[in-house]
Write a protein that holds these residues in place. Structure first.
Motif, PDB file in Angstrom:
ATOM      1  N   UNK A 288     -16.050 133.028  -8.789  1.00 17.47           N
ATOM      2  CA  UNK A 288     -14.673 132.909  -8.316  1.00 17.47           C
ATOM      3  C   UNK A 288     -13.955 134.248  -8.361  1.00 17.47           C
ATOM      4  N   UNK A 289     -14.182 135.020  -9.419  1.00 23.59           N
ATOM      5  CA  UNK A 289     -13.542 136.338  -9.500  1.00 23.59           C
ATOM      6  C   UNK A 289     -14.053 137.277  -8.416  1.00 23.59           C
ATOM      7  N   UNK A 290     -15.345 137.268  -8.154  1.00 23.77           N
ATOM      8  CA  UNK A 290     -15.869 138.193  -7.144  1.00 23.77           C
ATOM      9  C   UNK A 290     -15.530 137.742  -5.725  1.00 23.77           C
ATOM     10  N   UNK A 291     -15.526 136.430  -5.480  1.00 24.30           N
ATOM     11  CA  UNK A 291     -15.093 135.939  -4.165  1.00 24.30           C
ATOM     12  C   UNK A 291     -13.638 136.312  -3.891  1.00 24.30           C
ATOM     13  N   UNK A 292     -12.796 136.085  -4.883  1.00 27.97           N
ATOM     14  CA  UNK A 292     -11.376 136.400  -4.700  1.00 27.97           C
ATOM     15  C   UNK A 292     -11.160 137.914  -4.664  1.00 27.97           C
ATOM     16  N   UNK A 293     -12.052 138.672  -5.307  1.00 21.79           N
ATOM     17  CA  UNK A 293     -11.950 140.129  -5.232  1.00 21.79           C
ATOM     18  C   UNK A 293     -12.134 140.638  -3.820  1.00 21.79           C
TER      19      UNK A 293
ATOM     20  N   UNK B  73     -20.665 142.283  -4.987  1.00 29.22           N
ATOM     21  CA  UNK B  73     -20.425 141.479  -6.187  1.00 29.22           C
ATOM     22  C   UNK B  73     -20.690 139.998  -5.947  1.00 29.22           C
ATOM     23  N   UNK B  74     -20.611 139.558  -4.714  1.00 31.54           N
ATOM     24  CA  UNK B  74     -20.898 138.162  -4.394  1.00 31.54           C
ATOM     25  C   UNK B  74     -22.405 137.896  -4.293  1.00 31.54           C
ATOM     26  N   UNK B  75     -23.184 138.979  -4.274  1.00 34.00           N
ATOM     27  CA  UNK B  75     -24.615 138.862  -4.005  1.00 34.00           C
ATOM     28  C   UNK B  75     -25.461 139.113  -5.244  1.00 34.00           C
ATOM     29  N   UNK B  76     -25.209 140.245  -5.942  1.00 30.92           N
ATOM     30  CA  UNK B  76     -26.133 140.563  -7.037  1.00 30.92           C
ATOM     31  C   UNK B  76     -25.786 139.811  -8.321  1.00 30.92           C
ATOM     32  N   UNK B  77     -26.690 139.889  -9.272  1.00 33.97           N
ATOM     33  CA  UNK B  77     -26.630 139.120 -10.523  1.00 33.97           C
ATOM     34  C   UNK B  77     -26.604 137.612 -10.261  1.00 33.97           C
ATOM     35  N   UNK B  78     -27.288 137.195  -9.217  1.00 38.86           N
ATOM     36  CA  UNK B  78     -27.297 135.792  -8.817  1.00 38.86           C
ATOM     37  C   UNK B  78     -26.213 135.562  -7.790  1.00 38.86           C
ATOM     38  N   UNK B  79     -26.577 135.230  -6.565  1.00 44.87           N
ATOM     39  CA  UNK B  79     -25.582 135.035  -5.512  1.00 44.87           C
ATOM     40  C   UNK B  79     -24.565 133.982  -5.945  1.00 44.87           C
TER      41      UNK B  79
END
Length: 585
Positions: free
Chosen positions: A395-400, A432-438
């Protein structure tokens, strides 16, 4: 590009008043002996100074120059090494590290704020220290005493760096298909052979050694084990020796994060050391992965804050058009801040950012209690960490990214050219939406494992606690409290339906998980806004109190309704998605 300024007053309010850091730390002896609120304030003030004066000035030049792969060396942009040396010397890499092994022992709920400042200043630079801190956390949690004593002091000091080596060309999100092999030696070490791709900070010139945590398979085993593999061998006295068969095949040429070295790594009989038990590598690695997932969520949050500052400043300076109904000053042109659509975008960015900061601090708080607490408090915090981590990352990376794009829109055509700097934020935060698990995988983990995996027990416990706190608030609108509480209850009802049908409709969770996570995120942010507003009612600064109420009203009326849309999407089920013939695609 305007210089970055950390929102220190906001951060201190959130830490001290909203999430009661002083009493939280006092209840955890391992933390209480290292930090109090005065210490935390001093650390935040210094982190702001470093982010503003050291890290932010290399952001643009780092993007322009990028990293270079020359011969067998990976070279970071001009200035990165000098800034990194000062950053490491200040103890920032080991801020939350074990104090018995050279770390500063600071709590995570403070660490997330320092991370946010650094990510706001420069995404690429911050990744180097973040990966090192995550690797140290994994070694400290699962490594032998010998490995801890040999490697952790050098990682905490920043003299050595850490990297996480998981992905292979044929094995992205599904790690069962990795081919990297580990062959045991008579001395207890292992020879590691294979290749990894997309390795952030896999090699660089910031430190004299890079410590890789590598997933590999033992002979005649389908299980996955975790190994510590240094780039340069380390002898029993901690001295560096010869090269260890760890080389860079190439560096990736990326859309953004151009100053972050993303490497193809090759291991040719590299000497490695088992971390944890054989075939339990993913369990160990997820200690680091969970840390990195929160960190990457904070990357999105830091981007949001930087984007808001840039767009807000621009909206006050850029003169274009006249206010609806005529200029209040009689001017022929007004700053674009007078226009409703510009205000809509800025208010969306700001309300999502400030609530996102609450999510990062709450997650950090639960990590602290889960690590240092006792009894049921520790157990409950661990449940909440499991529940909140995928939400914080996704949620944080999507909103980022949303924030960066909205801020770019505020700039108009000037946002599409390089000189203003806002387009770099869009490019840097996209990953950020992709790495460390999409984020799709985060959502499936959230709904499939953390929500329905225990038949809604943790979610129900968390929502019940939020609703109890809502009922105790005395300085917010009753209608707003009822709205958030009602949406929490709707969320539980929808989750219950998914849980009842997860066996008969096996594609249901995969199909609707993203909408469910987004619904939860928007509702949770509504709760945070009421919590912040209620707490700010007694703030000594009346303007601060009024700002919180204005922003809360905007969020509840304009943003929170998105939760109902996402819940309706979940309720629509999976049939209309999964029953479409493949030839339609």
């Amino acid at each position: 590009m305007n210089p970055y300024q950390a929102p220190l007053a906001e951060m201190k309010f959130m830490l001290d008043k909203v999430f009661d850091a002083p009493n939280t730390w006092a209840s955890l002896p391992a933390i209480a002996e290292n930090v109090d609120m005065d210490t935390a304030v001093a650390i935040m003030d210094e982190a702001d100074k470093i982010s503003r004066e050291l890290i932010h000035p290399i952001n643009r030049s780092g993007d322009e120059q990028g990293v270079r792969h020359e011969d067998d060396k990976v070279i970071t942009p001009d200035g990165f090494k000098a800034v990194y040396d000062q950053y490491a010397e200040g103890g920032w890499v080991g801020l939350c590290g074990d104090p018995e092994l050279g770390g500063m022992g600071m709590p995570k709920m403070l660490g997330v704020l320092v991370d946010e400042m650094s990510y706001s200043a420069c995404n690429s630079f911050t990744l180097y220290g973040s990966l090192t801190a995550g690797a140290a956390l994994c070694i400290n949690a699962h490594g032998s005493d010998e490995l801890k004593e040999k490697y952790l002091p050098m990682l905490y000091s920043g003299e050595w760096a850490g990297a996480m080596d998981m992905t292979e060309p044929q094995a992205g999100s599904d790690l069962r298909n990795i081919r990297t092999k580990a062959v045991p030696n008579d001395d207890g070490s292992y020879n590691i052979t294979g290749s990894k791709i997309f390795i952030t900070g896999g090699d660089h010139d910031l430190t004299e050694n890079v410590i890789h945590l590598v997933l590999a398979k033992l002979p005649d085993s389908n299980g996955i084990s975790l190994f510590l593999v240094p780039k340069i061998k380390v002898d029993d006295s901690g001295n560096l020796g010869e090269s260890n068969g760890v080389t860079v095949g190439s560096i990736e040429h990326k859309m953004g994060l151009k100053a972050s070295a993303t490497c193809v790594m090759n291991y040719d009989d590299a000497q490695g050391y088992l971390i944890g038990r054989p075939n339990r590598g993913l369990v160990c690695m997820f200690t680091m992965m969970n840390y990195e997932r929160l960190a990457i969520g904070i990357q999105g949050l830091g981007t949001s804050q930087a984007a808001y500052q840039m767009a807000s400043d621009y909206a006050k300076e850029r003169v274009q058009g006249v206010a609806a109904g005529g200029s209040p000053t009689g001017a022929t042109c007004d700053p674009i801040l007078v226009h409703g659509d510009v205000r809509r975008m800025l208010l969306n960015i700001r309300t999502l950012t400030e609530a996102g900061r609450a999510l990062s601090i709450l997650t950090g708080k639960q990590l602290d209690i889960a690590k240092y607490g006792e009894g049921e408090d520790k157990a409950k915090a661990a449940r909440y960490v499991g529940l909140l981590t995928p939400v914080a990352k996704a949620f944080l990376s999507d909103r980022g990214l949303d924030a960066a794009i909205m801020a770019q829109q505020v700039f108009g055509g000037h946002g599409y050219i390089r000189e203003t700097g806002i387009e770099q934020l869009v490019r840097d935060t996209r990953i950020a939406q992709i790495y460390e698990g999409t984020n799709g995988i985060q959502a499936i983990d959230f709904l499939g494992r953390k929500v329905t995996g225990d038949n809604l027990a943790a979610l129900t416990e968390f929502v019940t606690e939020c609703n109890e706190k809502l009922s105790q608030m005395t300085h917010v609108d009753d209608a707003h409290k009822e709205k958030v509480a009602s949406l929490f209850n709707q969320l539980l009802a929808v989750a219950d339906t998914v849980n009842d049908n997860k066996i008969s409709s096996p594609a249901l969770i995969n199909t609707c998980a993203v909408d469910f996570l987004d619904a939860f995120g928007h509702i949770l942010y509504g709760y945070f806004w009421l919590l912040m507003t209620d707490t700010a009612a007694v703030h000594e600064d009346e303007k601060f109190t009024a700002q919180k109420r204005h922003l809360s009203d905007f969020y509840i009326n304009k943003v929170l309704p998105k939760a109902e849309y996402h819940l309706a999407q979940v309720s629509a089920g999976d049939v209309c998605v999964m029953n479409i013939p493949e030839e339609t695609f």
